[in-house]
Design an enzyme around this catalytic site. Sequence first.
Site, PDB file in Angstrom:
ATOM      1  N   GLY A 126       0.624  -1.228   0.002  1.00 26.49           N
ATOM      2  CA  GLY A 126      -0.091  -0.089   0.054  1.00 26.49           C
ATOM      3  C   GLY A 126       0.811   1.188  -0.021  1.00 26.49           C
ATOM      4  N   ALA A 127       1.884   1.282  -0.737  1.00 27.06           N
ATOM      5  CA  ALA A 127       2.719   2.385  -0.720  1.00 27.06           C
ATOM      6  C   ALA A 127       2.674   3.561  -1.658  1.00 27.06           C
ATOM      7  CB  ALA A 127       4.241   1.656  -1.025  1.00 27.06           C
ATOM      8  N   ASN A 128       1.541   3.396  -2.610  1.00 23.89           N
ATOM      9  CA  ASN A 128       1.352   4.417  -3.616  1.00 23.89           C
ATOM     10  C   ASN A 128       0.370   5.734  -2.831  1.00 23.89           C
ATOM     11  OD1 ASN A 128      -0.952   2.523  -3.820  1.00 23.89           O
ATOM     12  ND2 ASN A 128      -1.912   4.326  -4.460  1.00 23.89           N
ATOM     13  N   GLY A 130      -0.846   8.066   1.146  1.00 24.92           N
ATOM     14  CA  GLY A 130      -1.046   7.997   2.538  1.00 24.92           C
ATOM     15  C   GLY A 130       0.446   7.763   3.326  1.00 24.92           C
ATOM     16  N   ILE A 131      -0.002   6.845   4.207  1.00 24.14           N
ATOM     17  CA  ILE A 131       1.334   6.625   5.248  1.00 24.14           C
ATOM     18  C   ILE A 131       2.514   5.565   4.422  1.00 24.14           C
ATOM     19  CG2 ILE A 131       2.034   5.416   7.421  1.00 24.14           C
ATOM     20  CD1 ILE A 131      -0.864   6.180   8.530  1.00 24.14           C
ATOM     21  N   GLY A 132       1.831   4.822   3.609  1.00 23.42           N
ATOM     22  CA  GLY A 132       2.710   3.988   3.119  1.00 23.42           C
ATOM     23  C   GLY A 132       3.748   4.689   1.993  1.00 23.42           C
ATOM     24  N   SER A 255      -2.997  -1.250  15.073  1.00 25.55           N
ATOM     25  CA  SER A 255      -3.754   0.112  15.548  1.00 25.55           C
ATOM     26  C   SER A 255      -3.990  -0.220  16.936  1.00 25.55           C
ATOM     27  CB  SER A 255      -5.013   0.168  14.751  1.00 25.55           C
ATOM     28  OG  SER A 255      -5.838   1.349  15.360  1.00 25.55           O
ATOM     29  N   TYR A 287     -12.832  -3.906  11.543  1.00 27.18           N
ATOM     30  CA  TYR A 287     -11.469  -3.340  11.470  1.00 27.18           C
ATOM     31  C   TYR A 287     -10.639  -3.679  12.940  1.00 27.18           C
ATOM     32  CZ  TYR A 287      -7.949   0.490  11.141  1.00 27.18           C
ATOM     33  OH  TYR A 287      -6.728   0.991  10.969  1.00 27.18           O
TER      34      TYR A 287
END
Length: 397
Positions: A126-128, A130-132, A255, A287
């Site tokens: 998920g690096a594209n 936000g935090i990633g 989380s 979640y």
Amino acid sequence: MIEILNDSDSEDELPPGWEEMTTNTGNVYYVNHYTKGTQWTHPRTGRTKIVEGELPSGWKKCVSEDGQVLFVHHKNTTTYTDPRLAFATEYRESSQPVRQRFDGSSTALSVLHGRDLRNKIAIVTGANTGIGFETARSLALHGCKVVLACRDLKKAEEAIQKIKEERQDAKFDVLHLDLSSLHSVKEAAKKYKQKYRVLNILILNAGIFAIPYQLTKDGYETTFQVNYLSQFYFTLLLEHPIRSCRKSRVVIVSSESHRFSSLQTIEDFHQLILSPPAYKYWYMEAYNNSKLCNILFAQELANRWPSVNVFSCHPGNMVSSSLSRYSWTLRFLFMLVRPFTKSLQQAASTSVFCATAPELEGVTKCYFNNCYYCIPSITALDPELAAKQNYGLLVKK
């Protein structure tokens, strides 16, 4: 292994009039400009330090005509101070605790200040965005080769180009990874192993939140599979490149919401794996449960892979990222609290700290928040629950 992470303050701050310097051999000494004296030990802590390894990327050591040693950066910065001083290593004795160097206000780039990761390769899921994205960017700007494991390869390439505007020689690769498909997970791991033999850092950052009830093509509830099951499976498939590395690390982004999970017994987990019916689904519970599973996975993986440093961590509360993109109500709420929450750079700091901090060598099976060790929920620390919940995939991968 947890006991070395003791609480402490900022006692290593130098008193007024003192300066930290290095010899040509890397030994650190301290200069008192008031008395004109020098000493090898820190004036407050009494400890000694040494700087080791190559200079950070972009720096080179020069000697002036008058014999002075200078450190020159490619961005036209010149200094007499060795840039490695930011991460000088203390001579470790049993009485010397590892002090907390970062907190909730720290950024990923400040965590990595002075670090050289040119010999490392990392995967960030998920690096594209936000935090990633900030995690991948921070690692790449310090020389690490980063593989962006994403569902949308076009967005991954756009993210790479954005980072390369800051550092043209940053090293990247892309890997198609659709966490809603176990077949895609298997193919992604296969392609990685065909191209690379080792993996120094694996950061399982990808996640979804507040989506309507739906099942994946594999028959699992989507939040459960994307946040936990597929990334669990991806890690197991990468066992050989991860365990082929000396001092490799796996960082699982969980989380603090794991504390509100409804899962307590192994029967609860069996029901979750079988996927609850739609009328029992609540996105927040889904979640929270997935994030508890992340920590339980980290606990069991650390037991089964003792040569690998395994960590789980909390990035921050209600960080303004794309996590809330599936709900207009939540997007509005996240926007309202944005001035009071972490920036994306700050949110990326704890996972980057877990992935790279020198003081965590030899430490494993820990949960971190604000770049420091903290204790997760009692359920998250249940070894029997962790073993039984994760056993199936661990032996049938």
